[in-house]
Structures are given as structure tokens and as C-alpha cells.
Design an enzyme around this catalytic site. Structure first.
Site, PDB file in Angstrom:
ATOM      1  CB  ALA A  64      -0.869  -0.014   1.243  1.00  0.00           C
ATOM      2  N   GLY A 103       0.429  -5.157   0.582  1.00  0.00           N
ATOM      3  CA  GLY A 103      -0.700  -5.186  -0.351  1.00  0.00           C
ATOM      4  C   GLY A 103      -0.327  -5.857  -1.665  1.00  0.00           C
ATOM      5  CD  GLU A 106      -2.903  -7.850   2.300  1.00  0.00           C
ATOM      6  OE1 GLU A 106      -2.633  -6.650   2.045  1.00  0.00           O
ATOM      7  OE2 GLU A 106      -3.577  -8.199   3.271  1.00  0.00           O
ATOM      8  CD  GLU A 126       1.149  -5.958   5.288  1.00  0.00           C
ATOM      9  OE1 GLU A 126       1.889  -6.908   5.590  1.00  0.00           O
ATOM     10  OE2 GLU A 126       0.477  -5.921   4.247  1.00  0.00           O
TER      11      GLU A 126
HETATM   12  N1  COA Z   1       4.692   3.266   0.091  1.00  0.00           N
HETATM   13  C1  COA Z   1       5.207   4.462  -0.198  1.00  0.00           C
HETATM   14  N2  COA Z   1       6.516   4.664  -0.481  1.00  0.00           N
HETATM   15  C2  COA Z   1       7.306   3.582  -0.470  1.00  0.00           C
HETATM   16  C3  COA Z   1       6.836   2.304  -0.174  1.00  0.00           C
HETATM   17  C4  COA Z   1       5.453   2.157   0.117  1.00  0.00           C
HETATM   18  N3  COA Z   1       4.904   0.970   0.396  1.00  0.00           N
HETATM   19  N4  COA Z   1       7.863   1.432  -0.230  1.00  0.00           N
HETATM   20  C5  COA Z   1       8.949   2.153  -0.569  1.00  0.00           C
HETATM   21  N5  COA Z   1       8.610   3.439  -0.712  1.00  0.00           N
HETATM   22  C6  COA Z   1       9.491   4.552  -1.130  1.00  0.00           C
HETATM   23  C7  COA Z   1      10.602   4.824  -0.142  1.00  0.00           C
HETATM   24  O1  COA Z   1      10.171   5.727   0.849  1.00  0.00           O
HETATM   25  C8  COA Z   1      11.673   5.400  -1.029  1.00  0.00           C
HETATM   26  O2  COA Z   1      11.321   6.741  -1.265  1.00  0.00           O
HETATM   27  P1  COA Z   1      12.454   7.874  -1.471  1.00  0.00           P
HETATM   28  O3  COA Z   1      13.168   7.468  -2.725  1.00  0.00           O
HETATM   29  O4  COA Z   1      11.660   9.111  -1.591  1.00  0.00           O
HETATM   30  O5  COA Z   1      13.316   7.814  -0.256  1.00  0.00           O
HETATM   31  C9  COA Z   1      11.501   4.643  -2.328  1.00  0.00           C
HETATM   32  O6  COA Z   1      10.165   4.113  -2.300  1.00  0.00           O
HETATM   33  C10 COA Z   1      12.455   3.500  -2.520  1.00  0.00           C
HETATM   34  O7  COA Z   1      12.398   2.680  -1.371  1.00  0.00           O
HETATM   35  P2  COA Z   1      13.684   1.936  -0.813  1.00  0.00           P
HETATM   36  O8  COA Z   1      13.262   1.138   0.369  1.00  0.00           O
HETATM   37  O9  COA Z   1      14.778   2.904  -0.633  1.00  0.00           O
HETATM   38  O10 COA Z   1      14.023   1.000  -2.061  1.00  0.00           O
HETATM   39  P3  COA Z   1      14.599  -0.460  -2.100  1.00  0.00           P
HETATM   40  O11 COA Z   1      14.722  -0.791  -3.526  1.00  0.00           O
HETATM   41  O12 COA Z   1      15.781  -0.573  -1.208  1.00  0.00           O
HETATM   42  O13 COA Z   1      13.464  -1.411  -1.457  1.00  0.00           O
HETATM   43  C11 COA Z   1      11.259  -2.258  -1.075  1.00  0.00           C
HETATM   44  C12 COA Z   1      12.215  -1.583  -2.082  1.00  0.00           C
HETATM   45  C13 COA Z   1       9.881  -2.335  -1.703  1.00  0.00           C
HETATM   46  C14 COA Z   1      11.760  -3.679  -0.765  1.00  0.00           C
HETATM   47  C15 COA Z   1      11.236  -1.437   0.222  1.00  0.00           C
HETATM   48  O14 COA Z   1      10.973  -0.095  -0.112  1.00  0.00           O
HETATM   49  C16 COA Z   1      10.198  -1.853   1.239  1.00  0.00           C
HETATM   50  O15 COA Z   1      10.433  -2.781   1.980  1.00  0.00           O
HETATM   51  N6  COA Z   1       9.061  -1.127   1.274  1.00  0.00           N
HETATM   52  C17 COA Z   1       8.053  -1.287   2.284  1.00  0.00           C
HETATM   53  C18 COA Z   1       7.280  -2.544   2.098  1.00  0.00           C
HETATM   54  C19 COA Z   1       6.173  -2.612   3.091  1.00  0.00           C
HETATM   55  O16 COA Z   1       6.357  -2.541   4.282  1.00  0.00           O
HETATM   56  N7  COA Z   1       4.960  -2.758   2.585  1.00  0.00           N
HETATM   57  C20 COA Z   1       3.808  -2.854   3.403  1.00  0.00           C
HETATM   58  C21 COA Z   1       3.140  -1.543   3.451  1.00  0.00           C
HETATM   59  S1  COA Z   1       1.746  -1.611   4.518  1.00  0.00           S
END
Ligand code: COA
Length: 673
Positions: A64, A103, A106, A126
Site C-alpha cells: 500500500a 498489499g 495480497e 506490515e
Molecule cells: N509506500 C510508499 N513509499 C514507499 C513504499 C510504500 N509501500 N515502499 C517504498 N517506498 C518509497 C521509499 O520511501 C523510497 O522513497 P524515497 O526514494 O523518496 O526515499 C523509495 O520508495 C524507494 O524505497 P527503498 O526502500 O529505498 O528502495 P529499495 O529498492 O531498497 O526497497 C522495497 C524496495 C519495496 C523492498 C522497500 O521499499 C520496502 O520494503 N518497502 C516497504 C514494504 C512494506 O512494508 N509494505 C507494506 C506496506 S503496509
């Protein structure tokens, strides 16, 4: 950036949908709207037989849009979009090109089939954000992979790599080559009835003992974060009362937690950390190479730093003054890798590889061709100066030279030495192979390239870099000093050391300030105070000084703030300490546990605010990162600045730094809303 968000391309009656919402294809409102519209459009389109859904870039869907969680939920809601896909009469094939998280997982679970690229993974992280999956994850995953594995994935945030997902029955196949070509070919073969939806399966209830054991274990590991246990409860409802009831319980819990203090705190840290690793001021600056790194000093700190470097796949040369000291340092490094094998962090072959990347040398001569040298010798100005004098003679003028000092002024260590642009302080925390925090302290002449190298090293080692100004104790130890002083002040108000420690444990710290001092030893801070007194600072004699003078140095001497039976770590309240404090107590109402915690956290936030005001930190979010990742501040409380701002400003405006904060308040930063 404007994109189409979801691109549709029809190939031989298969609709290929590509999510294109950089950077991580998050399922924000506009994406959900478009996906919902496409789901009904495709259902009605007779020219389409099946749908393949994939993501653009390295990630399938990162979840999400976390940035939306500070606003009320907006339609269409993800559970409804996923339900529409699951109910479609045409097969939907999720082609996972990379991580499918939250999400995103999911969404993949709601599709009828899943094909994984080799490097794809699926997870429900989450709970790390103080939430539970909110779009069916707690109900569909257990029905797909079994109860116990699903509980682990959901409550411990474990991700399933492609091969694990296949073994667990979640991946219909792993693409051997071109994911999209294989997914399209797979979709073309589908013409039978669709598989049963996850909700059609029921799960056997393993009984109360199973749930009780799981709840206890998960609560313990969660250390105050309520989300993992809440996720377990939603899973339990689904098992006991069925899929539909489970979905309702899940959604209700998700919405409740979404607005909680804990979730807001964890979101704040999520964005703070990401902002910290990429400071805007260093955009486009090329760091120095770091093919060869020297570490000087094989003590606890130096060996930990060398181990961290080798574990990250880089080469480290550990330098000591003589063969015995070197052997002792290398033995420490070996012990670190052995412990990593015992804890399952690497295997024997991995440990051997790491060890092979650490070489030892007597004297500094072998460091001449290093790109970066980190000095971690005894905390003594003259000794450190001698090291830097020799390094500047030996090393290339463009080699980066860093000191790991905690309390000395790095400017004094390098004063007058040539090429000052390449000096920097890199303050690791002990044990350096474990602790995530790295304070990066540029000196007056440090160039952007040198600073960028510090950040690049942190990224390579998987550390969280926080830039600090060159003030005494930098950020963390300066706040620690204030925290300890405030803890002693609480004793004068009538609280006992164990009351203070218990209050801080109840707040969420692993240890209170007095037990922590007993563990680390009281003598180091005492020596620092004595040195300051010798230089003319007017430091009044506190109870900590009296304890050291009475030979109570902490656990190692059998007593500090507490008494310890020999060989035991169990602290017992000390009559000697009580007698020592008694004359200093001013009778007044004794503070409650809550008052103790709020007073200590308030003192930390106040000192953090001063550090910001003096321009020694980039913003309050960095103060929070330092405390959470270097000093055991409970993550789910977000750090002292966030906690204090959220509780309401204690003075006009509450904690806020001049200049840019590094957590974007739009994304739930530390600024009071
Ligand atoms: N929503 C909004 N922004 C998100 C996001 C999300 N779910 N996941 C990542 N971002 C943003 C980060 O804030 C970052 O923004 P910035 O460039 O402005 O700093 C950018 O996306 C890149 O994220 P980053 O974590 O630095 O990239 P990565 O390639 O190392 O890792 C993921 C990618 C997806 C593995 C990692 O971002 C992650 O674990 N995200 C969260 C996943 C999560 O918890 N999802 C459940 C949400 S309820």
C-alpha cells in the site's frame, strides 16, 4: 512523475497489465482506481481470455502507499479490488518480477495463479510498520501455505523467496528465463475451471494450547509492538469462525492500528531512515573507491569494524602494534564469525569466506595503498595523533582517513596535518558488526567526496548513517550524558535506581540507565569527568563519582548501582548505594513510573532540540534514528523527538529544528500535525 500507472497491452487474447508507479509500484488510490476499472473492463471484454499482471522495474508491488496512512482510507479499498479480481471468471496470473510485499503480496494471493521470477519474493511486512495485513493476507496466506508457516511470515515479517514459495505451494512455477513470455505462454494454456478461491478452504483449529504458546512467543519477540499479536488474533478468528469472519476481524484491526501511535512512530522511522541514507546535499557526488580498507586497532571496536567490512564482501586489513596484539585481534574477528554461524547468520563456508577477507599486519606500512583507513585505537589524543601523522606520510593523498573517536575532538587529532579534505570521523557503535548506527562527522575541511564516502561505506555495510556536527559526544553520547544526569536527578527526587530502571523497561527499553551503566562499567564516564575537571570544568561530585571512588565500577567489580552475587548478572538493590544517596534526597512526592519515563524522554528530546538548534544535526528525525538504532530506544515509540511531539508540545512549537527536516512531514514525519 506522471505515468499511466497501469499499462495494458493485449497479446493473442491475453491482456498484459504492467503496474508502472515508480519507485515501488505502491498501491495508492489512483492505482487502485485504475486496477478496479480494469478488472471490470476486462471481465466484459470478449476479446480477452486471461490476464497477466506484472510490475515495472525491480519490484512487483512494494505494498500500500504508506504515505496515505496519515489520511482517512479512500475508496476503492484494496480488499474490494482484490475480491473483484478473485471473483473474475477469467484467470488472472500474477507474474512476480520482484518483491511482492504487503498489499502487493495480497494482490498476488488474490490472483488465480502466481509465477515467480527467480529473484522474486513475497512477504507481509506490515507488522514492522505497526499494522497487520489489511486486504486478506491473514486469511488467504494460511489457507495457501498452512497455518504455522503463515504465522511466521505474517508475525515475524519473513519473506518467501521463489523456491520457498514453490515448495510451499504458493508459486505455480518459477520462470526459467523471460518471466513475461513464460507467463503469457502459461496463461494461453488455461482453459479449464479456475482453481478454488482460498476462502473455500477451512483450516483445522490446532486448539487453545497452540494459540497460547504462539501468543506468548510472538508478544515476547514483538517488544511492545502490538501488531504481531493482533495479526495472530485475526488469523485465529479466521480459523475459528471462518474466512468471512476472519476478513472482517482483519479489516477492523487494520483500521484501528492504522491510526495508532505505534504505527505512526514506525512510519516515521521508515521514512526517516530512507531520507538519511540519501542526503540531498550529496546527490551526484562520487564517493572514493573502497576496494582496500584498513582498520587500525584490533580491540572490540576495531575487530567488530573489520568483521562488518568483511561480512559486506569488502577486504579489510587489520593493523596492530605487535604480533601478540594482532593475534588477539584476529582471534576476536574469528570469534565474531563463529558466533554468526551459531546464530544462523551465515554458514561455515560463508564464515570462512569472511575470514579470508580479513588480513592482519603489524605496523601501518601495509596500509599504504588503502583507499580508506579507519582508526580505532585507544581513546587517547596523543596516541591517535601519532597514528594520523604516520598515515598522512604513508597513504596516498586522496585516501580517506577516518577516526572512530567517541569523545575526543577529531579536529585536534588531525590539526595541522596535510590534505585535511580527506579527514572525517566515522563513529561506529559497539558491537560494530551488529549495531546499525553510524554517526558520520565531517570536520571543517572535509570535502563532499569524503563525506559521500562515509555514506557509501554505511550503505555498503547496511548501516544507518546519521550526519552529526562536531560537538562533544556528537549526537548520541551527548544525549546519553544528559539522560544519565537526569536519571541521577531522579534519585535526588526519591526514586530508587531500580524504580528508574523498571520505568524505562516498562516504556520499552531493553534496559534502564542504571543497569546499563553497571553492564558497561562506570569507570569510563568517570575518567572522562575527571579529565574535564582536570581541565578546569566545574563538574559537581555526583553519586556516580562516589560509587567509583568506593570501588563500585559495575558488574565487573561485583557492584555498581546494584549488588551482584559473584558470576551473576542478576542485579540486587544495594543498601550501600541507598545509604550513599539518602543524604542527597530532597523530600518531595516520589515520581510515578510514568513521570519517570516522561521526564527522562523529555530530557532526551530537549537535548536533541538543542543539538538541532546548534546546527549539529540535520533534523529531529536524525535524532530519533540515533536513539532507536544506537541506544535501544523502543522503535514503536519512534524516538524521543517523535514521541515528545506526538504527546503534544511541552513548550511553544514542540521539538522542531530550523532548516529542512529529513523526514517528509507529508509522509508522517516528526512534525506535529
Ligand atoms: N509506500 C510508499 N513509499 C514507499 C513504499 C510504500 N509501500 N515502499 C517504498 N517506498 C518509497 C521509499 O520511501 C523510497 O522513497 P524515497 O526514494 O523518496 O526515499 C523509495 O520508495 C524507494 O524505497 P527503498 O526502500 O529505498 O528502495 P529499495 O529498492 O531498497 O526497497 C522495497 C524496495 C519495496 C523492498 C522497500 O521499499 C520496502 O520494503 N518497502 C516497504 C514494504 C512494506 O512494508 N509494505 C507494506 C506496506 S503496509
Amino acid at each position: 512523475m506522471t505515468t499511466d500507472l497501469i499499462r495494458r497491452r493485449d497479446i493473442d487474447q491475453i491482456a498484459l497489465l504492467t503496474l508502472a508507479n515508480p519507485p515501488v509500484n505502491a498501491l495508492g488510490r489512483a492505482v487502485r482506481q485504475k486496477l478496479a476499472a480494469l478488472a471490470s473492463e476486462l471481465e466484459a471484454d470478449d476479446s480477452v481470455r486471461a490476464v497477466v499482471l506484472t510490475g515495472e522495474g525491480r519490484v512487483f508491488v512494494g505494498g500500500a502507499d504508506i504515505g496515505e496512512f496519515d489520511r482517512p482510507p479512500e475508496e476503492p479499498h484494496l480488499p474490494d479490488v482484490i475480491a473483484a479480481i478473485e471473483a473474475a471468471r477469467k484467470p488472472w496470473v500474477a507474474a512476480l518480477n520482484g518483491a511482492a510485499l504487503g498489499g502487493g503480496a495480497e494482490l498476488a494471493l488474490g490472483c488465480h495463479y502466481r509465477i515467480f521470477a527467480k529473484e522474486a519474493r513475497l512477504g507481509l511486512p506490515e507488522t514492522a510498520l505497526g499494522l497487520i495485513p489489511g486486504a486478506g493476507g491473514t486469511q488467504r496466506l494460511p489457507r495457501r501455505i498452512g497455518l504455522a508457516p503463515a504465522i511466521e511470515v505474517i508475525t515475524a515479517g519473513r519473506t518467501l523467496w521463489a523456491d520457498e514459495a514453490q515448495d510451499a505451494g504458493l508459486a505455480d512455477r518459477i520462470a526459467a528465463g523471460d518471466l513475461i513470455a513464460e507467463a503469457l505462454a502459461f496463461a494461453r494454456t488455461l482453459d479449464g475451471p479456475l482453481p478454488q478461491p482460498a476462502g473455500a478452504a477451512s483450516l483445522a483449529d490446532p486448539g487453545p494450547a497452540f494459540w497460547e504458546e504462539a501468543r506468548e512467543r510472538i508478544a515476547k519477540a514483538a517488544r511492545g509492538n502490538p501488531a504481531p499479536v493482533a495479526a495472530l488474533e485475526a488469523i485465529h478468528v479466521g480459523v475459528a469462525e471462518g474466512f468471512a469472519a476472519g476478513l472482517r476481524a482483519e479489516r477492523e484491526t487494520f483500521l484501528r492500528l492504522r491510526g495508532s501511535d505505534e504505527a505512526a512512530a514506525l512510519r516515521h522511522l521508515f521514512f526517516a531512515k530512507r531520507a538519511a541514507v540519501r542526503p540531498a546535499a550529496l546527490r551526484g557526488i562520487e564517493p572514493a573507491p573502497m576496494a582496500r580498507i584498513g582498520v587500525i586497532g584490533g580491540g572490540t571496536m576495531g575487530s567488530g569494524i573489520a568483521a562488518a567490512i568483511a561480512a559486506a564482501g569488502l577486504e579489510a586489513t587489520l593493523a596492530e602494534t605487535g604480533p601478540d596484539a594482532l593475534e588477539a585481534g584476529l582471534t576476536r574477528v574469528r570469534a565474531i564469525f563463529e558466533a554468526q554461524v551459531t546464530r544462523g547468520l551465515t554458514d561455515r563456508a560463508g564464515a570462512a569466506d569472511r575470514l579470508a577477507r580479513v588480513s592482519g599486519t603489524v605496523g601501518l606500512g601495509a596500509l599504504a595503498d588503502c583507499d580508506l583507513v579507519i582508526e580505532a585505537v585507544f581513546e587517547d589524543l596523543a596516541v591517535k595523533r601519532r597514528v594520523f601523522e604516520e598515515l598522512t606520510r604513508l597513504c596516498r593523498p586522496d585516501a580517506i582517513l577516518a577516526t572512530n573517536t567517541s569523545y575526543l575532538d577529531p579536529e585536534r587529532i588531525v590539526a595541522g596535518l596535510p590534505n585535511p579534505d580527506r579527514f572525517i570521523a566515522l563513529h561506529f557503535f559497539s558491537p560494530a558488526q551488529v549495531m546499525k548506527l553510524l554517526e558520520i562527522v565531517p570536520l571543517a575541511a572535509t570535502t563532499s567526496r569524503t563525506l559521500a564516502t562515509g555514506f557509501a561505506l554505511a550503505a555498503r555495510l547496511g548501516k544507518i548513517p546519521v550526519q552529526a556536527g562536531n560537538g562533544e559526544g556528537f549526537i548520541g553520547n551527548r544525549i546519553l550524558k544528559r539522560y544519565r544526569a537526569e536519571a541521577e536527578a531522579l534519585l535526588f527526587a526519591g526514586a530508587s535506581p531500580s524504580e528508574v530502571d523498571q520505568a524505562m523497561r516498562a516504556f520499552g527499553f531493553g534496559m534502564g540507565p542504571f543497569e546499563m551503566q553497571d553492564m558497561a562499567g562506570l569507570d569510563i564516564a568517570f575518567r572522562a569527568r575527571e579529565a574535564a575537571r582536570a581541565q578546569g570544568q566545574d563538574l559537581p561530585e555526583g553519586p556516580g563519582d562516589r560509587l567509583v571512588r568506593a570501588g563500585r565500577l559495575g558488574r565487573k567489580s561485583g557492584g555498581g548501582w546494584y549488588d551482584y552475587a559473584s558470576e551473576s548478572r542478576q542485579p540486587h538493590p544495594s543498601a550501600e548505594v541507598a545509604a550513599l544517596i539518602a543524604p542527597l534526597v530532597t523530600p518531595r512526592p516520589r515520581p510515578s513510573a510514568m513521570e519517570i519515563a516522561e521526564r527522562l524522554i523529555g530530557a532526551m528530546a530537549e537535548e536533541g532540540q538543542r543539538i538541532c538548534d546548534e546546527g549539529l544535526a540535520q533534523g529531529p528525525a536524525d535524532i530519533d534514528l540515533v536513539e532507536v538504532h544506537g541506544y535501544g530506544f523502543p522503535r514503536h515509540k519512534g524516538g524521543p523527538m517523535f514521541h515528545t511531539a506526538r504527546k503534544g508540545p511541552t513548550r511553544a512549537g514542540g521539538p522542531a529544528c530550523p532548516g529542512p527536516t529529513n523526514a517528509d512531514p507529508r509522509k508522517g514525519g516528526a512534525a506535529p500535525t
